[in-house]
Design an enzyme around this catalytic site. Structure first.
Site, PDB file in Angstrom:
ATOM      1  N   ARG A   1     110.200  76.433  80.016  1.00 17.50           N
ATOM      2  CA  ARG A   1     111.378  75.558  80.141  1.00 17.50           C
ATOM      3  C   ARG A   1     111.075  74.385  81.070  1.00 17.50           C
ATOM      4  NH1 ARG A   1     115.458  79.717  82.197  1.00 17.50           N
ATOM      5  NH2 ARG A   1     116.907  77.990  82.435  1.00 17.50           N
TER       6      ARG A   1
ATOM      7  N   ARG B   1     119.724  66.357  77.085  1.00 18.28           N
ATOM      8  CA  ARG B   1     118.448  66.971  77.450  1.00 18.28           C
ATOM      9  C   ARG B   1     117.263  66.167  76.923  1.00 18.28           C
ATOM     10  NH1 ARG B   1     120.318  72.001  79.530  1.00 18.28           N
ATOM     11  NH2 ARG B   1     118.719  73.545  79.330  1.00 18.28           N
TER      12      ARG B   1
ATOM     13  N   ARG C   1     118.131  85.559  89.288  1.00 17.36           N
ATOM     14  CA  ARG C   1     119.483  85.203  88.812  1.00 17.36           C
ATOM     15  C   ARG C   1     120.070  86.281  87.905  1.00 17.36           C
ATOM     16  NH1 ARG C   1     120.655  79.375  86.221  1.00 17.36           N
ATOM     17  NH2 ARG C   1     119.347  80.038  84.483  1.00 17.36           N
TER      18      ARG C   1
ATOM     19  N   ARG D   1     119.205  86.679  82.145  1.00 17.36           N
ATOM     20  CA  ARG D   1     119.002  85.893  80.929  1.00 17.36           C
ATOM     21  C   ARG D   1     117.581  86.102  80.430  1.00 17.36           C
ATOM     22  NH1 ARG D   1     121.224  79.865  82.213  1.00 17.36           N
ATOM     23  NH2 ARG D   1     119.433  79.386  80.890  1.00 17.36           N
TER      24      ARG D   1
ATOM     25  N   LYS E   1     122.636  73.339  88.712  1.00 14.50           N
ATOM     26  CA  LYS E   1     123.598  72.524  87.953  1.00 14.50           C
ATOM     27  C   LYS E   1     124.869  73.313  87.633  1.00 14.50           C
ATOM     28  CE  LYS E   1     120.915  71.509  84.427  1.00 14.50           C
ATOM     29  NZ  LYS E   1     119.718  72.241  84.830  1.00 14.50           N
TER      30      LYS E   1
HETATM   31  P1  AMP Z   1     120.974  76.058  80.361  1.00 16.38           P
HETATM   32  O1  AMP Z   1     122.014  77.112  80.561  1.00 16.38           O
HETATM   33  O2  AMP Z   1     121.500  74.664  80.582  1.00 16.38           O
HETATM   34  O3  AMP Z   1     119.715  76.335  81.140  1.00 16.38           O
HETATM   35  O4  AMP Z   1     120.554  76.114  78.819  1.00 16.38           O
HETATM   36  C1  AMP Z   1     119.999  77.271  78.248  1.00 16.38           C
HETATM   37  C2  AMP Z   1     119.368  76.957  76.916  1.00 16.38           C
HETATM   38  O5  AMP Z   1     120.371  76.469  76.012  1.00 16.38           O
HETATM   39  C3  AMP Z   1     118.298  75.885  76.917  1.00 16.38           C
HETATM   40  O6  AMP Z   1     117.039  76.383  77.316  1.00 16.38           O
HETATM   41  C4  AMP Z   1     118.323  75.462  75.452  1.00 16.38           C
HETATM   42  O7  AMP Z   1     117.723  76.434  74.622  1.00 16.38           O
HETATM   43  C5  AMP Z   1     119.807  75.479  75.149  1.00 16.38           C
HETATM   44  N1  AMP Z   1     120.431  74.180  75.475  1.00 16.38           N
HETATM   45  C6  AMP Z   1     121.347  73.914  76.456  1.00 16.38           C
HETATM   46  N2  AMP Z   1     121.679  72.628  76.458  1.00 16.38           N
HETATM   47  C7  AMP Z   1     120.978  72.032  75.470  1.00 16.38           C
HETATM   48  C8  AMP Z   1     120.873  70.707  74.982  1.00 16.38           C
HETATM   49  N3  AMP Z   1     121.561  69.696  75.537  1.00 16.38           N
HETATM   50  N4  AMP Z   1     120.039  70.478  73.938  1.00 16.38           N
HETATM   51  C9  AMP Z   1     119.332  71.470  73.372  1.00 16.38           C
HETATM   52  N5  AMP Z   1     119.361  72.738  73.789  1.00 16.38           N
HETATM   53  C10 AMP Z   1     120.177  73.032  74.832  1.00 16.38           C
END
Ligand code: AMP
Length: 220
Positions: free
Chosen positions: A179, A96, A135, A168, A21
């Site tokens: 996740r 989400r 990554r 990360r 994404k």
């Molecule tokens: P990502 O970079 O999109 O994988 O997001 C990393 C982390 O940020 C996720 O595992 C959540 O802890 C938090 N996060 C990102 N987007 C959201 C969202 N829309 N709602 C809640 N937590 C989020």
């Protein structure tokens, strides 16, 4: 579609962690002149800066849990209200869960945004684990590399700004598995929510990113 129309596009990008994404949202935003709004990037930056938001979000992000809806939704709506986003945007990592999708629909209705599209990138668990396992992210500009798929030119240094790369905390295998379960439980229903609205454009994201990007641009 005309370039000017493309610039007004409102896109929501969905898919499991590791579907690509972030990479695709960055490419699409550059190609189409859209504001790239990544909730994960905003949260990670807030954590690095140790801001109030960062302090509240850290333990959720590190553990692969969703940050409470109130915090994230407010943050996204504030970002969507900025002038660049009014000219078109791509949301990456939001919504989400169903509550976030409903709140976003409320905001879109208020703004008169009825024509937004939802891109769904699907990937298999095997691809996801392989991609997230290797990554590496730039500490400064958040550019994404991969130990075997997109290796940086210099070991552990960003090709673009030369800052240090890091893994990360939530890309560790046990957190990735967690996740994925959060995705299946909370986020997969959002795909069905938008499918019922007839908005989903689905792409097989197991393939190389340039192939997926080309197909998405053709589909739009
Ligand atoms: P990502 O970079 O999109 O994988 O997001 C990393 C982390 O940020 C996720 O595992 C959540 O802890 C938090 N996060 C990102 N987007 C959201 C969202 N829309 N709602 C809640 N937590 C989020």
């Amino acid at each position: 579609m005309e370039k000017t129309q493309m610039a007004m596009l409102k896109l929501v990008l969905l898919g499991p962690p590791g579907a690509g994404k972030g990479t695709q949202a960055k490419s699409l935003s550059e190609e189409l002149g859209l504001a790239h709004i990544s909730t994960g990037d905003i949260l990670r930056q807030a954590i690095q800066q140790d801001s109030e938001l960062g302090k509240e979000a850290k333990r959720y992000v590190d553990n692969g849990e969703l940050v409470p809806d109130g915090l994230v939704t407010k943050m996204v709506i504030e970002r969507l209200e900025r002038p660049d986003a009014k000219r078109g945007f791509i949301l990456d990592g939001f919504p989400r869960n169903i509550k976030q999708a409903q709140d976003l629909d409320g905001f879109f209705a208020q703004e008169g945004y009825s024509d937004y599209k939802v891109i769904y990138l699907d990937a298999t668990e095997k691809t996801i684990i392989q991609r997230l396992g290797g990554r590496m992210i730039c500490k400064k500009c958040q550019a994404v590399f991969h130990l075997t798929n997109i290796p940086p030119k210099e070991d552990s240094r960003c090709d673009f700004c030369k800052s240090e790369l890091y893994q990360r905390q939530d890309d560790r295998e046990e957190t990735v598995r967690y996740r994925l379960s959060v995705y299946a439980q909370a986020t997969k229903p959002v795909v069905e929510y938008y499918a019922r609205q007839g908005r989903i454009m689905e792409f097989d994201a197991d393939r190389e990113s340039s192939v997926v990007l080309k197909e998405m641009l053709q589909g739009l």
